[in-house]
Design a protein around this motif. Structure first.
Motif, PDB file in Angstrom:
ATOM      1  N   CYS A  56       0.836  -1.213   0.000  1.00 51.33           N
ATOM      2  CA  CYS A  56       0.000   0.000   0.000  1.00 51.33           C
ATOM      3  C   CYS A  56       0.865   1.254   0.000  1.00 51.33           C
ATOM      4  CB  CYS A  56      -0.923   0.004   1.209  1.00 51.33           C
ATOM      5  SG  CYS A  56      -2.216  -1.245   1.120  1.00 51.33           S
ATOM      6  N   ARG A  57       1.967   1.209   0.737  1.00 50.53           N
ATOM      7  CA  ARG A  57       2.869   2.365   0.801  1.00 50.53           C
ATOM      8  C   ARG A  57       3.505   2.621  -0.571  1.00 50.53           C
ATOM      9  NH1 ARG A  57       4.908   0.813   5.004  1.00 50.53           N
ATOM     10  NH2 ARG A  57       3.756   2.031   6.498  1.00 50.53           N
ATOM     11  N   THR A  58       3.892   1.566  -1.291  1.00 48.59           N
ATOM     12  CA  THR A  58       4.511   1.758  -2.612  1.00 48.59           C
ATOM     13  C   THR A  58       3.513   2.320  -3.619  1.00 48.59           C
ATOM     14  OG1 THR A  58       4.054  -0.490  -3.407  1.00 48.59           O
ATOM     15  CG2 THR A  58       6.157  -0.132  -2.257  1.00 48.59           C
ATOM     16  N   LYS A  59       2.234   2.045  -3.425  1.00 43.88           N
ATOM     17  CA  LYS A  59       1.186   2.553  -4.322  1.00 43.88           C
ATOM     18  C   LYS A  59       0.642   3.905  -3.851  1.00 43.88           C
ATOM     19  CE  LYS A  59       1.249  -0.925  -7.073  1.00 43.88           C
ATOM     20  NZ  LYS A  59       1.780  -0.769  -8.410  1.00 43.88           N
ATOM     21  N   ALA A  83      -8.078   8.813  -4.659  1.00 49.72           N
ATOM     22  CA  ALA A  83      -8.732   7.520  -4.858  1.00 49.72           C
ATOM     23  C   ALA A  83      -8.948   7.188  -6.334  1.00 49.72           C
ATOM     24  CB  ALA A  83     -10.076   7.506  -4.126  1.00 49.72           C
ATOM     25  N   LEU A  84      -9.244   8.200  -7.153  1.00 45.99           N
ATOM     26  CA  LEU A  84      -9.548   7.967  -8.562  1.00 45.99           C
ATOM     27  C   LEU A  84      -8.285   8.163  -9.388  1.00 45.99           C
ATOM     28  CD1 LEU A  84     -12.972   9.809  -8.725  1.00 45.99           C
ATOM     29  CD2 LEU A  84     -12.555   7.354  -8.505  1.00 45.99           C
ATOM     30  N   VAL A  85      -7.725   7.072  -9.866  1.00 42.19           N
ATOM     31  CA  VAL A  85      -6.470   7.110 -10.609  1.00 42.19           C
ATOM     32  C   VAL A  85      -6.666   6.481 -11.983  1.00 42.19           C
ATOM     33  CG1 VAL A  85      -5.018   7.085  -8.545  1.00 42.19           C
ATOM     34  CG2 VAL A  85      -5.720   4.932  -9.574  1.00 42.19           C
ATOM     35  N   LEU A  86      -5.780   6.821 -12.901  1.00 42.09           N
ATOM     36  CA  LEU A  86      -5.840   6.255 -14.252  1.00 42.09           C
ATOM     37  C   LEU A  86      -5.835   4.737 -14.198  1.00 42.09           C
ATOM     38  CD1 LEU A  86      -3.391   8.586 -16.183  1.00 42.09           C
ATOM     39  CD2 LEU A  86      -5.878   8.561 -16.324  1.00 42.09           C
ATOM     40  N   THR A 107     -13.354   2.239 -17.298  1.00 46.70           N
ATOM     41  CA  THR A 107     -12.015   2.490 -16.781  1.00 46.70           C
ATOM     42  C   THR A 107     -11.708   3.975 -16.885  1.00 46.70           C
ATOM     43  OG1 THR A 107     -11.329   0.305 -17.528  1.00 46.70           O
ATOM     44  CG2 THR A 107      -9.579   1.871 -17.037  1.00 46.70           C
ATOM     45  N   ILE A 108     -11.132   4.546 -15.839  1.00 46.03           N
ATOM     46  CA  ILE A 108     -10.744   5.953 -15.867  1.00 46.03           C
ATOM     47  C   ILE A 108      -9.596   6.108 -16.852  1.00 46.03           C
ATOM     48  CG2 ILE A 108      -9.765   7.882 -14.555  1.00 46.03           C
ATOM     49  CD1 ILE A 108     -11.228   6.829 -12.111  1.00 46.03           C
ATOM     50  N   VAL A 109      -9.792   6.939 -17.891  1.00 51.60           N
ATOM     51  CA  VAL A 109      -8.775   7.135 -18.927  1.00 51.60           C
ATOM     52  C   VAL A 109      -8.163   8.535 -18.871  1.00 51.60           C
ATOM     53  CG1 VAL A 109      -9.712   5.384 -20.473  1.00 51.60           C
ATOM     54  CG2 VAL A 109     -10.521   7.746 -20.652  1.00 51.60           C
ATOM     55  N   ALA A 110      -8.806   9.468 -18.185  1.00 52.00           N
ATOM     56  CA  ALA A 110      -8.252  10.814 -18.043  1.00 52.00           C
ATOM     57  C   ALA A 110      -8.708  11.372 -16.697  1.00 52.00           C
ATOM     58  CB  ALA A 110      -8.712  11.722 -19.173  1.00 52.00           C
ATOM     59  N   LEU A 111      -7.797  12.049 -16.038  1.00 49.17           N
ATOM     60  CA  LEU A 111      -8.125  12.639 -14.752  1.00 49.17           C
ATOM     61  C   LEU A 111      -8.894  13.933 -14.959  1.00 49.17           C
ATOM     62  CD1 LEU A 111      -4.832  11.861 -12.839  1.00 49.17           C
ATOM     63  CD2 LEU A 111      -6.975  10.592 -12.834  1.00 49.17           C
ATOM     64  N   GLU A 112      -9.178  14.616 -13.916  1.00 44.81           N
ATOM     65  CA  GLU A 112     -10.039  15.791 -13.928  1.00 44.81           C
ATOM     66  C   GLU A 112      -9.741  16.723 -15.104  1.00 44.81           C
ATOM     67  OE1 GLU A 112     -11.625  18.956 -10.616  1.00 44.81           O
ATOM     68  OE2 GLU A 112      -9.875  17.758 -10.203  1.00 44.81           O
ATOM     69  N   ASN A 113     -10.766  16.960 -15.932  1.00 43.21           N
ATOM     70  CA  ASN A 113     -10.607  17.834 -17.095  1.00 43.21           C
ATOM     71  C   ASN A 113     -11.040  19.264 -16.744  1.00 43.21           C
ATOM     72  OD1 ASN A 113     -13.442  17.912 -17.200  1.00 43.21           O
ATOM     73  ND2 ASN A 113     -13.563  16.379 -18.822  1.00 43.21           N
ATOM     74  N   GLU A 114     -11.159  20.099 -17.758  1.00 44.06           N
ATOM     75  CA  GLU A 114     -11.506  21.512 -17.523  1.00 44.06           C
ATOM     76  C   GLU A 114     -12.893  21.683 -16.893  1.00 44.06           C
ATOM     77  OE1 GLU A 114     -12.823  20.230 -21.469  1.00 44.06           O
ATOM     78  OE2 GLU A 114     -10.846  20.240 -20.565  1.00 44.06           O
ATOM     79  N   GLY A 116     -13.928  19.717 -14.546  1.00 45.67           N
ATOM     80  CA  GLY A 116     -13.861  19.109 -13.224  1.00 45.67           C
ATOM     81  C   GLY A 116     -14.352  17.676 -13.174  1.00 45.67           C
ATOM     82  N   ARG A 117     -14.247  16.981 -14.310  1.00 45.76           N
ATOM     83  CA  ARG A 117     -14.753  15.608 -14.399  1.00 45.76           C
ATOM     84  C   ARG A 117     -13.633  14.649 -14.778  1.00 45.76           C
ATOM     85  NH1 ARG A 117     -19.815  17.535 -17.966  1.00 45.76           N
ATOM     86  NH2 ARG A 117     -20.973  18.549 -16.293  1.00 45.76           N
ATOM     87  N   TRP A 118     -13.834  13.382 -14.444  1.00 49.96           N
ATOM     88  CA  TRP A 118     -12.926  12.319 -14.850  1.00 49.96           C
ATOM     89  C   TRP A 118     -13.543  11.654 -16.076  1.00 49.96           C
ATOM     90  CZ3 TRP A 118     -13.859  13.657  -9.873  1.00 49.96           C
ATOM     91  CH2 TRP A 118     -12.763  13.921  -9.076  1.00 49.96           C
ATOM     92  N   GLU A 119     -12.703  11.250 -17.026  1.00 48.15           N
ATOM     93  CA  GLU A 119     -13.211  10.602 -18.230  1.00 48.15           C
ATOM     94  C   GLU A 119     -13.110   9.092 -18.078  1.00 48.15           C
ATOM     95  OE1 GLU A 119     -11.702  12.201 -21.920  1.00 48.15           O
ATOM     96  OE2 GLU A 119     -11.427  14.163 -20.963  1.00 48.15           O
ATOM     97  N   VAL A 120     -14.221   8.421 -18.402  1.00 53.23           N
ATOM     98  CA  VAL A 120     -14.321   6.975 -18.255  1.00 53.23           C
ATOM     99  C   VAL A 120     -14.734   6.374 -19.587  1.00 53.23           C
ATOM    100  CG1 VAL A 120     -15.554   5.112 -17.055  1.00 53.23           C
ATOM    101  CG2 VAL A 120     -14.987   7.223 -15.826  1.00 53.23           C
ATOM    102  N   GLU A 121     -14.069   5.311 -19.988  1.00 54.46           N
ATOM    103  CA  GLU A 121     -14.457   4.587 -21.214  1.00 54.46           C
ATOM    104  C   GLU A 121     -14.929   3.199 -20.843  1.00 54.46           C
ATOM    105  OE1 GLU A 121     -11.175   4.463 -23.914  1.00 54.46           O
ATOM    106  OE2 GLU A 121     -11.553   6.475 -24.609  1.00 54.46           O
TER     107      GLU A 121
END
Length: 121
Positions: A56-59, A83-86, A107-114, A116-121
């Protein structure tokens, strides 16, 4: 949520928490995510728990300290960002613009965009 809080008694032994099979089942059955509550120093007396905490520490997902309850938007946003990572598989809920996607996984493919949302495919 996996609570490892228990009374060890005078012996200080972990008892059932030191059973490698039970630990394996407890850690691998989570479908969406896992939160473990416990005392790292006590649990780390067991080699399997120690390895789990080191992993957990390495991650960078080990959070130490007393649990916090808040409605502060900045703290909540920081928590979501940790918590929300690529590459994380998530289940979509609460979409008002495309309700047909609610309940679907992606799957989360992009972090917070302009926006304020995460992109999921």
């Amino acid at each position: 949520l996996l609570s490892t809080v228990r009374r060890a008694g005078a012996s200080g032994r972990l008892g059932i928490l030191a059973d490698a099979h039970i630990l394996n089942v407890a850690l691998t059955r989570a479908r969406r995510g896992l939160v473990v509550l416990g005392h790292e120093a006590s649990l780390s007396s067991d080699l399997n728990w120690k390895a789990f905490f080191n992993y957990c520490r390495t991650k960078d997902v080990l959070i130490q300290g007393m649990p916090r309850v808040t409605t502060d938007e900045e703290i909540l946003k920081e928590s979501w960002c940790r918590a929300l990572v690529l590459g994380l598989e998530v289940q979509v809920h609460g979409l008002q613009s495309q309700p047909d996607l609610n309940g679907k996984t992606g799957t989360i493919v992009a972090l917070e965009n302009e926006k304020g949302r995460w992109e999921v495919e």
